[in-house]
Design a protein around this motif. Structure first.
Motif, PDB file in Angstrom:
ATOM      1  N   GLU A 115       0.839  -1.209   0.000  1.00  0.00           N
ATOM      2  CA  GLU A 115       0.000   0.000   0.000  1.00  0.00           C
ATOM      3  C   GLU A 115       0.870   1.253   0.000  1.00  0.00           C
ATOM      4  OE1 GLU A 115      -3.601   2.091   2.529  1.00  0.00           O
ATOM      5  OE2 GLU A 115      -2.767   0.209   3.229  1.00  0.00           O
ATOM      6  N   LEU A 116       1.966   1.215   0.753  1.00  0.00           N
ATOM      7  CA  LEU A 116       2.883   2.353   0.820  1.00  0.00           C
ATOM      8  C   LEU A 116       3.468   2.650  -0.566  1.00  0.00           C
ATOM      9  CD1 LEU A 116       4.392   4.453   2.496  1.00  0.00           C
ATOM     10  CD2 LEU A 116       6.115   2.721   2.974  1.00  0.00           C
ATOM     11  N   ASN A 117       3.884   1.614  -1.275  1.00  0.00           N
ATOM     12  CA  ASN A 117       4.417   1.812  -2.624  1.00  0.00           C
ATOM     13  C   ASN A 117       3.374   2.420  -3.554  1.00  0.00           C
ATOM     14  OD1 ASN A 117       6.943   0.848  -1.992  1.00  0.00           O
ATOM     15  ND2 ASN A 117       6.493  -1.241  -2.617  1.00  0.00           N
ATOM     16  N   ASN A 118       2.132   1.954  -3.451  1.00  0.00           N
ATOM     17  CA  ASN A 118       1.062   2.496  -4.297  1.00  0.00           C
ATOM     18  C   ASN A 118       0.842   3.978  -4.008  1.00  0.00           C
ATOM     19  OD1 ASN A 118       0.628   0.038  -5.530  1.00  0.00           O
ATOM     20  ND2 ASN A 118      -1.034  -0.553  -4.160  1.00  0.00           N
ATOM     21  N   ILE A 119       0.866   4.345  -2.732  1.00  0.00           N
ATOM     22  CA  ILE A 119       0.650   5.746  -2.367  1.00  0.00           C
ATOM     23  C   ILE A 119       1.808   6.609  -2.865  1.00  0.00           C
ATOM     24  CG2 ILE A 119       0.462   7.349  -0.429  1.00  0.00           C
ATOM     25  CD1 ILE A 119      -1.024   5.112   1.100  1.00  0.00           C
ATOM     26  N   ILE A 120       3.041   6.140  -2.666  1.00  0.00           N
ATOM     27  CA  ILE A 120       4.206   6.907  -3.125  1.00  0.00           C
ATOM     28  C   ILE A 120       4.187   7.044  -4.644  1.00  0.00           C
ATOM     29  CG2 ILE A 120       6.734   6.857  -3.345  1.00  0.00           C
ATOM     30  CD1 ILE A 120       6.793   5.716  -0.477  1.00  0.00           C
ATOM     31  N   ASN A 121       3.869   5.963  -5.356  1.00  0.00           N
ATOM     32  CA  ASN A 121       3.763   6.049  -6.819  1.00  0.00           C
ATOM     33  C   ASN A 121       2.665   7.020  -7.225  1.00  0.00           C
ATOM     34  OD1 ASN A 121       5.852   4.270  -7.247  1.00  0.00           O
ATOM     35  ND2 ASN A 121       4.527   2.481  -7.366  1.00  0.00           N
ATOM     36  N   GLY A 122       1.562   7.030  -6.471  1.00  0.00           N
ATOM     37  CA  GLY A 122       0.481   7.979  -6.741  1.00  0.00           C
ATOM     38  C   GLY A 122       0.938   9.415  -6.552  1.00  0.00           C
ATOM     39  N   LEU A 123       1.742   9.662  -5.511  1.00  0.00           N
ATOM     40  CA  LEU A 123       2.277  11.015  -5.281  1.00  0.00           C
ATOM     41  C   LEU A 123       3.187  11.453  -6.421  1.00  0.00           C
ATOM     42  CD1 LEU A 123       3.120  10.954  -1.473  1.00  0.00           C
ATOM     43  CD2 LEU A 123       1.599  12.554  -2.614  1.00  0.00           C
ATOM     44  N   ILE A 124       4.038  10.554  -6.852  1.00  0.00           N
ATOM     45  CA  ILE A 124       4.959  10.891  -7.942  1.00  0.00           C
ATOM     46  C   ILE A 124       4.184  11.180  -9.223  1.00  0.00           C
ATOM     47  CG2 ILE A 124       6.784   9.961  -9.439  1.00  0.00           C
ATOM     48  CD1 ILE A 124       7.829   8.469  -6.900  1.00  0.00           C
ATOM     49  N   GLU A 125       3.207  10.343  -9.546  1.00  0.00           N
ATOM     50  CA  GLU A 125       2.382  10.574 -10.737  1.00  0.00           C
ATOM     51  C   GLU A 125       1.610  11.887 -10.618  1.00  0.00           C
ATOM     52  OE1 GLU A 125       2.215   9.013 -13.724  1.00  0.00           O
ATOM     53  OE2 GLU A 125       3.970   7.992 -12.905  1.00  0.00           O
ATOM     54  N   ASN A 126       1.118  12.163  -9.410  1.00  0.00           N
ATOM     55  CA  ASN A 126       0.354  13.381  -9.182  1.00  0.00           C
ATOM     56  C   ASN A 126       1.224  14.612  -9.391  1.00  0.00           C
ATOM     57  OD1 ASN A 126      -1.064  15.386  -6.902  1.00  0.00           O
ATOM     58  ND2 ASN A 126      -2.453  14.199  -8.192  1.00  0.00           N
ATOM     59  N   LEU A 127       2.476  14.565  -8.962  1.00  0.00           N
ATOM     60  CA  LEU A 127       3.393  15.680  -9.190  1.00  0.00           C
ATOM     61  C   LEU A 127       3.618  15.899 -10.684  1.00  0.00           C
ATOM     62  CD1 LEU A 127       5.996  15.135  -6.352  1.00  0.00           C
ATOM     63  CD2 LEU A 127       4.491  17.097  -6.637  1.00  0.00           C
ATOM     64  N   LYS A 128       3.728  14.813 -11.430  1.00  0.00           N
ATOM     65  CA  LYS A 128       3.885  14.934 -12.885  1.00  0.00           C
ATOM     66  C   LYS A 128       2.663  15.605 -13.501  1.00  0.00           C
ATOM     67  CE  LYS A 128       6.908  10.909 -13.305  1.00  0.00           C
ATOM     68  NZ  LYS A 128       7.017   9.513 -13.753  1.00  0.00           N
ATOM     69  N   GLU A 129       1.468  15.232 -13.014  1.00  0.00           N
ATOM     70  CA  GLU A 129       0.241  15.846 -13.527  1.00  0.00           C
ATOM     71  C   GLU A 129       0.191  17.329 -13.186  1.00  0.00           C
ATOM     72  OE1 GLU A 129      -3.127  13.636 -12.078  1.00  0.00           O
ATOM     73  OE2 GLU A 129      -2.526  11.821 -13.123  1.00  0.00           O
ATOM     74  N   ILE A 130       0.629  17.692 -11.978  1.00  0.00           N
ATOM     75  CA  ILE A 130       0.645  19.109 -11.591  1.00  0.00           C
ATOM     76  C   ILE A 130       1.552  19.886 -12.529  1.00  0.00           C
ATOM     77  CG2 ILE A 130       1.416  20.735  -9.809  1.00  0.00           C
ATOM     78  CD1 ILE A 130       0.428  18.673  -7.726  1.00  0.00           C
ATOM     79  N   ARG A 131       2.734  19.341 -12.793  1.00  0.00           N
ATOM     80  CA  ARG A 131       3.647  20.013 -13.725  1.00  0.00           C
ATOM     81  C   ARG A 131       3.016  20.154 -15.104  1.00  0.00           C
ATOM     82  NH1 ARG A 131       9.614  17.426 -12.639  1.00  0.00           N
ATOM     83  NH2 ARG A 131      10.177  18.818 -10.947  1.00  0.00           N
ATOM     84  N   GLU A 132       2.401  19.086 -15.593  1.00  0.00           N
ATOM     85  CA  GLU A 132       1.772  19.103 -16.914  1.00  0.00           C
ATOM     86  C   GLU A 132       0.642  20.137 -16.960  1.00  0.00           C
ATOM     87  OE1 GLU A 132      -1.182  16.100 -19.176  1.00  0.00           O
ATOM     88  OE2 GLU A 132       0.754  15.238 -18.600  1.00  0.00           O
ATOM     89  N   HIS A 133      -0.218  20.126 -15.947  1.00  0.00           N
ATOM     90  CA  HIS A 133      -1.326  21.078 -15.933  1.00  0.00           C
ATOM     91  C   HIS A 133      -0.829  22.510 -15.734  1.00  0.00           C
ATOM     92  CE1 HIS A 133      -3.998  17.484 -14.785  1.00  0.00           C
ATOM     93  NE2 HIS A 133      -4.156  17.740 -16.065  1.00  0.00           N
ATOM     94  N   ASN A 134       0.289  22.673 -15.023  1.00  0.00           N
ATOM     95  CA  ASN A 134       0.854  24.004 -14.838  1.00  0.00           C
ATOM     96  C   ASN A 134       1.323  24.559 -16.185  1.00  0.00           C
ATOM     97  OD1 ASN A 134       1.853  26.276 -13.388  1.00  0.00           O
ATOM     98  ND2 ASN A 134       3.901  25.419 -13.551  1.00  0.00           N
ATOM     99  N   HIS A 135       1.976  23.711 -16.984  1.00  0.00           N
ATOM    100  CA  HIS A 135       2.439  24.168 -18.290  1.00  0.00           C
ATOM    101  C   HIS A 135       1.265  24.427 -19.235  1.00  0.00           C
ATOM    102  CE1 HIS A 135       6.644  23.872 -17.376  1.00  0.00           C
ATOM    103  NE2 HIS A 135       6.490  22.629 -16.934  1.00  0.00           N
ATOM    104  N   GLU A 136       0.147  23.711 -19.024  1.00  0.00           N
ATOM    105  CA  GLU A 136      -1.053  23.936 -19.828  1.00  0.00           C
ATOM    106  C   GLU A 136      -1.853  25.119 -19.285  1.00  0.00           C
ATOM    107  OE1 GLU A 136      -3.177  20.268 -19.535  1.00  0.00           O
ATOM    108  OE2 GLU A 136      -1.722  19.172 -20.725  1.00  0.00           O
ATOM    109  N   ASN A 137      -1.465  25.600 -18.100  1.00  0.00           N
ATOM    110  CA  ASN A 137      -2.146  26.712 -17.435  1.00  0.00           C
ATOM    111  C   ASN A 137      -3.591  26.362 -17.124  1.00  0.00           C
ATOM    112  OD1 ASN A 137      -1.938  29.139 -16.196  1.00  0.00           O
ATOM    113  ND2 ASN A 137      -2.134  30.366 -18.047  1.00  0.00           N
TER     114      ASN A 137
END
Length: 139
Positions: free
Chosen positions: A2-24
C-alpha cells in the motif's frame, strides 16, 4: 504494498501538476493538489500504523518534509494564479486609460515582461520543490 502504491500515486500526481501548470489549467491543478493532500494524509495514517518506532519516526519525518514542500508548491501555485489575475486587471486598466496608444503599448509591454519574469521565477521554484518532493518520496 500500500505504501508503494501511495508513493507512486504522489509521484504521478506531481507529474500531472507540472503538466497542468504548463497547460495553465487552474482547475485541474487545484484538483491535483487536493488529490495530493489526500495521498499525503493516507501516508501519514499508514506511518502511524507502522510497527517499528524508529522506522515509523523516519517515515513520519520524511512525510512531514513531503507535506511541507507540497504546501510550498500549493502556495506558489496560488501566487501564480493571483499574479495572473492582477496582471489582467492592470492591462484592462491601461487599455481603459486616456494614455496615447504608444504609452499604452509601452506600459502593457513592461507589465507583461515583469509578469513573465515573475512567473518564470515561480515556475522554477515549483519545479525545484516538486523535484525535492519526488526525491523524498522515492527514497
Amino acid at each position: 504494498m500500500e505504501l508503494n502504491n501511495i508513493i507512486n500515486g504522489l509521484i504521478e500526481n506531481l507529474k500531472e501538476i507540472r503538466e497542468h501548470n504548463h497547460e495553465n489549467n487552474q482547475t485541474e491543478i487545484y484538483n491535483d493538489l487536493d488529490h495530493q493532500s489526500e495521498l499525503i494524509n493516507k501516508l501519514i495514517q499508514l506511518s502511524k500504523q507502522h510497527n517499528s518506532s524508529s522506522d515509523a519516526e523516519d517515515t513520519n519525518n520524511r512525510l512531514n518534509n513531503i507535506y511541507i514542500k507540497t504546501k510550498k508548491i500549493q502556495e506558489l501555485q496560488k501566487l501564480i494564479f493571483e499574479l495572473e489575475r492582477k496582471n489582467k486587471l492592470v492591462i484592462d486598466s491601461i487599455l481603459k486609460s486616456d494614455f496615447s496608444e504608444y504609452a499604452k503599448n509601452n506600459l502593457i509591454s513592461e507589465n507583461l515582461q515583469n509578469f513573465e519574469d515573475r512567473i518564470e521565477f515561480l515556475t522554477t521554484e515549483i519545479d525545484d520543490r516538486a523535484t525535492e518532493v519526488m526525491n523524498l518520496a522515492s527514497k
